[in-house]
Design an enzyme around this catalytic site. Structure first.
Site, PDB file in Angstrom:
ATOM      1  N   PRO A 186      -3.394  -1.862  -1.016  1.00  0.00           N
ATOM      2  CA  PRO A 186      -2.472  -2.127  -2.117  1.00  0.00           C
ATOM      3  C   PRO A 186      -2.862  -1.533  -3.313  1.00  0.00           C
ATOM      4  CG  PRO A 186      -3.990  -3.927  -2.066  1.00  0.00           C
ATOM      5  CD  PRO A 186      -4.249  -2.938  -0.783  1.00  0.00           C
TER       6      PRO A 186
ATOM      7  N   MET B 187      -1.013  -1.152 -10.585  1.00  0.00           N
ATOM      8  CA  MET B 187      -0.278  -1.886  -9.752  1.00  0.00           C
ATOM      9  C   MET B 187       0.317  -1.043  -8.873  1.00  0.00           C
ATOM     10  SD  MET B 187       2.723  -4.337 -11.045  1.00  0.00           S
ATOM     11  CE  MET B 187       1.633  -5.575 -12.043  1.00  0.00           C
ATOM     12  N   CYS B 188       0.865  -1.527  -7.663  1.00  0.00           N
ATOM     13  CA  CYS B 188       1.678  -0.547  -6.907  1.00  0.00           C
ATOM     14  C   CYS B 188       2.196  -1.704  -5.833  1.00  0.00           C
ATOM     15  CB  CYS B 188       0.769   0.149  -5.876  1.00  0.00           C
ATOM     16  SG  CYS B 188      -0.373  -0.526  -4.755  1.00  0.00           S
ATOM     17  N   THR B 189       3.273  -1.438  -5.096  1.00  0.00           N
ATOM     18  CA  THR B 189       3.929  -2.261  -4.070  1.00  0.00           C
ATOM     19  C   THR B 189       3.593  -1.895  -2.855  1.00  0.00           C
ATOM     20  OG1 THR B 189       5.590  -0.249  -3.795  1.00  0.00           O
ATOM     21  CG2 THR B 189       6.162  -2.013  -5.640  1.00  0.00           C
TER      22      THR B 189
END
Length: 211
Positions: free
Chosen positions: A77, A59-61
């Protein structure tokens, strides 16, 4: 008889191709409400780079901001680029104001990547051409309620072939099972298999670097 059969087959093929291209977009799309910080929750793709690198993805921002000329700027993303492959360039994006930015982990540091996506005549549909890879991207904001989640589908075409990517964004690190199931269902509707659908593992790395 033969010509009639060929005509029927031709119409069936055209119908199939049309169905593959008929990705919906959010009704009454409100671009300004899509801006801000998002977390990448789910990613699905039938591209080779995804199959090779999905076990490394986290997951990333991503931060989306409107530009002065009405476009949106967004970056990929997934941390795939930071892991040494550029094949995912432009897969996410939907573009002068502050630039939307994705913060990606690479080794012991965090890397910010930016890409500009151009609005089209249809609200919720954006286009992008990668200057590095020569690929053309059609980005559809399929559905969103702006405050909780966004479902984005991208058609990617280049000289070596085409691929489909579906992304699920969330304003928080968690999403309800209903939204996760919708992401999986829509990905399958686009012809993606379960092996090509991934709920991204959570990580604390690079989560606080995006605005």
């Amino acid at each position: 008889m033969q010509s009639t059969l060929l005509s029927i087959l031709g119409l069936a093929l055209l119908g199939t191709l049309h169905a593959q291209d008929s990705i919906p977009v959010q009704a009454d799309f409100q671009q300004d409400k899509l801006t801000g910080k998002w977390y990448s929750i789910g990613l699905a793709s039938n591209s080779n780079w995804f199959k090779e690198k999905k076990h490394l993805m986290k997951m990333c921002t991503t931060v989306i901001s409107a530009t002065a000329d009405g476009n949106l700027e967004v970056t990929p993303p997934t941390p795939i680029q930071a892991l040494g492959s550029g094949g995912g360039e432009g897969v996410l994006g939907v573009g002068t104001g502050a630039l939307p930015a994705a913060v990606l982990p690479r080794g012991d540091e965090c890397v910010t990547r930016n890409s500009v996506y151009t609005k089209t005549e249809q609200p919720g549909l954006f286009s992008y051409t990668s200057p590095r890879w020569g690929s053309n991207h059609k980005i559809h904001v399929v559905e969103t309620n702006y405050e909780e989640y966004a479902l984005v589908a991208t058609q990617i075409s280049k000289s070596t072939g085409s691929s489909t990517m579906v992304l699920l964004y969330s304003r928080t690190k968690e999403l309800s099972p209903k939204r996760l199931e919708r992401f999986t269902q829509f990905s399958r509707e686009r012809g993606l298999t379960d092996d090509e659908i991934l709920i991204l593992p959570q990580t604390d790395k690079c989560m606080t670097d995006a605005a």
